[in-house]
Design an enzyme around this catalytic site. Sequence first.
Site, PDB file in Angstrom:
ATOM      1  N   ILE A  81       5.000   2.509   7.754  1.00 12.89           N
ATOM      2  CA  ILE A  81       5.384   3.909   8.015  1.00 12.89           C
ATOM      3  C   ILE A  81       4.033   4.605   7.972  1.00 12.89           C
ATOM      4  CG2 ILE A  81       6.413   6.065   7.037  1.00 12.89           C
ATOM      5  CD1 ILE A  81       8.657   3.774   6.030  1.00 12.89           C
ATOM      6  N   PRO A 139       0.805  -1.168   0.063  1.00  9.56           N
ATOM      7  CA  PRO A 139       0.151  -0.015   0.153  1.00  9.56           C
ATOM      8  C   PRO A 139       0.772   1.395   0.050  1.00  9.56           C
ATOM      9  CG  PRO A 139      -0.507  -1.291   2.063  1.00  9.56           C
ATOM     10  CD  PRO A 139       0.596  -1.937   1.087  1.00  9.56           C
ATOM     11  N   ASP A 196       5.763   2.025   2.208  1.00 10.45           N
ATOM     12  CA  ASP A 196       4.689   1.238   2.556  1.00 10.45           C
ATOM     13  C   ASP A 196       4.096   1.445   3.852  1.00 10.45           C
ATOM     14  OD1 ASP A 196       3.524  -1.105   3.549  1.00 10.45           O
ATOM     15  OD2 ASP A 196       5.151  -2.592   2.927  1.00 10.45           O
ATOM     16  N   HIS A 197       2.742   1.889   3.456  1.00  8.39           N
ATOM     17  CA  HIS A 197       1.981   2.416   4.672  1.00  8.39           C
ATOM     18  C   HIS A 197       1.557   1.360   5.853  1.00  8.39           C
ATOM     19  CE1 HIS A 197      -0.249   5.615   6.489  1.00  8.39           C
ATOM     20  NE2 HIS A 197      -1.285   5.679   5.677  1.00  8.39           N
ATOM     21  N   ARG A 198       1.964   0.175   5.527  1.00  6.07           N
ATOM     22  CA  ARG A 198       1.801  -0.688   6.545  1.00  6.07           C
ATOM     23  C   ARG A 198       2.782  -0.607   7.620  1.00  6.07           C
ATOM     24  NH1 ARG A 198       2.169  -5.879   3.140  1.00  6.07           N
ATOM     25  NH2 ARG A 198       4.084  -4.712   2.276  1.00  6.07           N
TER      26      ARG A 198
END
Length: 463
Positions: free
Chosen positions: A439, A259, A435-437
């Site tokens: 950060i 993501p 990577d929004h998972r």
Amino acid sequence: MADSKEFLLPDIGDFEGVDVVEVLVKPGDTVAKEDSLIVLESDKASMEVPAPYAAVVREMRMSVGDQVSQGDVVALLEAVDGDAPQAEAPPSETPTAGASPAPESGAALSEATPAAPSVEASTQAVGVGAEAKLASDSAPAKAGAGHASDSAPAKAGAGRAGAGHASPSVRRLARELGVDLTLVPPSGRKGRITKDDVQGYVKASMAQGGAPGVPIAGVKVAAPVDVDFTKWGETELQPLNKIRRVASANLHRSWVTVPHVTQFDEADITELESFRKSQKPAAEKAGVKLTFLPFLIQAVTKALKEFPHFNSSLDATGESLVVKGYYHIGVAVDTEHGLVVPTVKNADQKGLFEIAGELMDLSERARIRRLRPEDLSGGSFSISSLGGIGGTFFTPIVNHPEVAILGVSRMEWKPVHHDGEFVPRLILPLSLSYDHRVIDGADAVRFTGRLAELLSDLRLMLV
Ligand code: CAO
């Protein structure tokens, strides 16, 4: 035409006004006994209606979208090889499918008996409850199904959420080709998977080098289009080289599994650039070209030390973070053969000139295809610098399994408001994809903010 006979739709269970969803033959086709002619679909099941005997199809009387019932004319068939029916059984006399033995035992069916449609669980009826209903509703038809071997997968398909919705013959084709139907994007009516979809899926997999893929739960995309562009003009087919194919697979995996969010920021590098220019002669004497990139690598490395989770990877379970104590910075290099990302190892332990020399060596070897596997592995964070070429901002793709990548675009003189007046400052656009998972957005802004600070005032690199 004199020998053509009307083939009437046999007993299809308790169904009236069932949709024709596929017509599998056309006038002129020769079909063997049991070859499917059409596919019907009710709310609960899909059924293939097989030819009652070997024949030439003289006329199709049903089209996709028709709603049909027992006794309607399916087609005009002209028997071949003496395989003529002795008599066409009127619908009322047609034994119910349930009363028919499985046609796969062939001889058990009288020649005059139109083969019963084979029934497959509709995957619109998903789940145990739906399957149980289907079993009770269509049990007779199922018992008489033309292809007993289709029953088991049908059940499995019906019980599996998201399973491909397809007729028995398509399921059979998929089984023969080893294709998991849940991965095949449907193009038929009501989300049905057609034979063309399965064949298109196999073609697309082969075009991608047949690399074994990993299914991603819940992700379905339309099948790649196979267009004959020569219809519109001259074309040239240029096969992708290995580098582009490998890059393509990696980029695609990252694009669909990570993501992504991209944070944009700007750094005032007026002083840095003037310092760089002042050091160029010394660098030249040392045999290196001091571009802006070595400064950036040093600043990034310092920022990574302050934000350790930007220098990490998710482990294979996706449940733990592997935070790295080393700083191997990947640098995207544009070559005529495609994009490669060699890494400057232990960048935190190297001086500016050393990094500059290493960059020259890596980018040169990348361009003449002399990189070694170790040059390309072990990266913990990547930089994509397009500044030497142009552009403002862009959205780089995270170099999986890393969790962030910094894009830099062309530095530009801009008026900046300072102490009541506008002054010209050299501004560098930064584009950080992450990577929004792993950060959060707030951390991403803190990271780019800190990086901008370090690039604005090199003295901060010392503290
Ligand atoms: N703004 C303005 N000028 C810049 C700049 C920026 N952000 N970044 C570099 N420059 C300058 C350099 O300082 C150099 O100027 P001087 O001649 O005055 O020193 C000039 O542009 C040319 O630099 P370079 O490209 O030779 O060297 P580099 O160290 O900046 O970059 C490398 C090396 C290998 C990263 C680069 O050659 C390259 O391949 N870039 C493309 C990367 C790419 O394709 N990324 C896309 C990935 S996603 O598809």
